[in-house]
Design an enzyme around this catalytic site. Structure first.
Site, short mmCIF file in Angstrom:
data_model
loop_
_atom_site.label_atom_id
_atom_site.label_comp_id
_atom_site.label_asym_id
_atom_site.label_seq_id
_atom_site.Cartn_x
_atom_site.Cartn_y
_atom_site.Cartn_z
N GLU A 1 -65.34 -33.92 -5.09
CA GLU A 1 -66.25 -33.11 -5.67
C GLU A 1 -66.26 -32.84 -7.12
OE1 GLU A 1 -65.56 -29.57 -3.40
OE2 GLU A 1 -67.48 -28.89 -3.79
N ASN B 1 -66.50 -18.00 5.15
CA ASN B 1 -66.87 -16.99 4.29
C ASN B 1 -67.84 -17.46 3.21
OD1 ASN B 1 -64.88 -14.57 4.14
ND2 ASN B 1 -63.64 -16.10 5.06
N PRO C 1 -57.14 -20.04 7.30
CA PRO C 1 -56.49 -18.95 7.93
C PRO C 1 -55.77 -18.28 6.79
CG PRO C 1 -56.06 -20.89 9.17
CD PRO C 1 -56.91 -21.52 8.17
N GLY D 1 -60.96 -26.03 -0.88
CA GLY D 1 -60.84 -25.22 -2.04
C GLY D 1 -60.92 -25.89 -3.35
N THR E 1 -62.89 -22.56 8.60
CA THR E 1 -62.58 -21.27 7.84
C THR E 1 -60.68 -21.46 7.54
OG1 THR E 1 -62.21 -18.81 7.59
CG2 THR E 1 -61.63 -19.65 9.73
C1 6MZ Z 1 -64.55 -26.74 -1.80
C2 6MZ Z 1 -65.10 -25.06 -0.42
C3 6MZ Z 1 -66.40 -25.46 -0.89
O1 6MZ Z 1 -62.22 -20.54 4.64
O2 6MZ Z 1 -62.55 -18.57 3.55
N1 6MZ Z 1 -64.84 -23.90 0.05
N2 6MZ Z 1 -64.09 -25.76 -1.02
N3 6MZ Z 1 -65.83 -26.95 -2.16
C4 6MZ Z 1 -66.61 -26.35 -1.83
N4 6MZ Z 1 -67.88 -26.63 -2.19
C5 6MZ Z 1 -68.69 -25.54 -3.00
N5 6MZ Z 1 -67.23 -24.21 -0.40
C6 6MZ Z 1 -66.32 -23.24 0.11
O3 6MZ Z 1 -64.51 -19.89 3.44
C7 6MZ Z 1 -64.47 -20.03 1.94
C8 6MZ Z 1 -63.56 -21.26 1.36
O4 6MZ Z 1 -64.05 -22.18 1.57
C9 6MZ Z 1 -63.64 -23.43 0.81
C10 6MZ Z 1 -62.93 -22.57 -0.55
O5 6MZ Z 1 -61.53 -22.87 -0.01
C11 6MZ Z 1 -63.37 -21.16 -0.15
O6 6MZ Z 1 -62.47 -20.25 -0.80
P1 6MZ Z 1 -63.10 -19.55 4.07
O7 6MZ Z 1 -63.81 -19.11 5.55
#
Ligand code: 6MZ
Length: 377
Positions: free
Chosen positions: A242, A32, A114, A212, A112
């Site tokens: 992070e 996403n 789920p 997350g 991703t």
């Molecule tokens: C931590 C991150 C992230 O899973 O819905 N996500 N988690 N640090 C980051 N760095 C900036 N970038 C993305 O993709 C979106 C989700 O990936 C994680 C977060 O949980 C975000 O909601 P999906 O496909």
């Protein structure tokens, strides 16, 4: 030293076409977070009158170049409002794979989370089935996502092909999936995701990611699911450091995952443990600078790890949210840290060994790199 934060960092030097033309390996991209801006805007506008506030909010956030880490997670919540139905999940998966393939990513490990949404009958499993449908829907290239030992006898004859009639050389991408556990989830929720990952191995799921908002949740909540996943033979990668959280970083390094992502806030002791552990690091330059996890690209820990010959791989994290691409990340690293094309090519090739795919895929990727190297010299 000059601050190069912002859209133009490291872009003054070099020819983008060259970086696009080189084979690359992507090991840290969130589905996403990789959504095209054009798709996101279209979906937001399509939400209709009653969702106008959301739509306006999304337009505002999309148009913004820099965003802090909290703004980033606000952005993900907005994206999820637009993308959480099966058809949209399928569409964005297809588009994301096509975008990576278009810049010569030869292996993509896409992650991703789920999701469940009872109002539309979505379960974690049906969400993942929609992702798989997206892989199948790609037309521009041949998507190779079924593990070698699950393929039919005839398709095994050629290691690169699932369906030889559709495949043209140089027009294919290996894809493997990681299921993410969101730090907002409970122990049971995390376990459900790990179990789903195991059930979906035959469809190219190779492991688990913990991600997350890093200021949310507690490591111990997820540990049972991560331990269980590892016992079942799934690979594990963790978002680590992070934000400053020394106890958690220590516990994560002690867990010894197969890879970690980011590694921005490590203290001296952590660096020592990391370097002696040889755990590969997924480096996300633009993401770290945009979210202020690293103050400037010039001070990024990439350079120290690179010179220490620590295993690392350049990744995008969220190419949609951070307006970047894998080619751009290579170009930025080369121009910022003064690395030549040969060194960058080697960096990309070395990343093969950190992929979670089976050996047969790695051997095939090696051949691809060897043949491109031959053409270069
Ligand atoms: C931590 C991150 C992230 O899973 O819905 N996500 N988690 N640090 C980051 N760095 C900036 N970038 C993305 O993709 C979106 C989700 O990936 C994680 C977060 O949980 C975000 O909601 P999906 O496909």
């Amino acid at each position: 030293m000059e601050m190069r934060k912002g859209k133009n960092m490291g872009e003054e030097n070099g020819d983008m076409d060259w970086w696009v033309s080189q084979p690359k390996i992507e090991l840290h991209a969130h589905l996403n977070g990789s959504i095209r801006n054009s798709t996101l805007l279209e979906l937001a506008r399509g939400l209709g009158q009653k969702m106008n506030a959301v739509s306006a909010d999304i337009e505002h956030v999309i148009m913004k170049g820099d965003r802090s880490l909290p703004e980033c997670f606000r952005m993900f919540d907005l994206i999820h409002i637009c993308t959480t139905d099966h058809g949209t999940v399928t569409r964005i998966t297809k588009e994301v794979v096509e975008d990576f393939a278009a810049e010569n990513t030869v292996y993509l490990e896409l992650r991703t989370t789920p999701k469940k949404n009872e109002t539309i009958g979505m379960t974690k499993r049906s969400y993942m089935e929609a992702v798989i449908d997206g892989l199948k829907a790609v037309e521009a290239v041949e998507v190779l996502f079924i593990p070698s030992d699950e393929r039919t006898e005839s398709s095994k004859e050629s290691p690169l092909m699932n369906d030889s009639s559709k495949t043209k050389k140089g027009n294919q991408i290996y894809v493997r999936l990681l299921l993410s556990i969101d730090r907002r989830e409970s122990t049971d929720g995390a376990m459900e995701t790990a179990q789903l990952a195991l059930e979906m191995r035959k469809l190219g799921v190779v492991g688990i990611d913990l991600s997350g908002n890093p200021v949310v949740g507690n490591w111990l909540t997820f540990l049972p699911a991560l331990n269980w996943a590892r016992e079942q033979g799934l690979s594990v990668t963790l978002h680590c450091g992070e934000v400053p959280n020394p106890e958690e970083v220590e516990a994560m390094l002690e867990f010894h995952p197969q890879r970690i992502g980011h590694a921005c806030f490590l203290n001296e002791k952590h660096w020592k443990v990391l370097k002696s552990s040889n755990i590969p690091v997924e480096i996300c330059l633009t993401s770290n600078v945009r979210t202020d996890s690293v103050s400037s690209i010039d001070y990024h820990h990439f350079v120290d790890l690179y010179h220490a010959k620590h295993p690392l791989v350049l990744c995008t994290d969220d190419p949609g949210v951070f307006s970047t691409s894998l080619s751009r990340e290579y170009k930025i690293a080369a121009s910022t840290f003064g690395l030549g094309r040969g060194e960058m090519f080697q960096l990309a090739e070395d990343a093969i060994q950190f992929a979670f795919a089976e050996d047969r895929v790695k051997q095939d990727l090696k051949k691809t790199f060897t043949s491109v190297r031959g053409e270069l010299s």
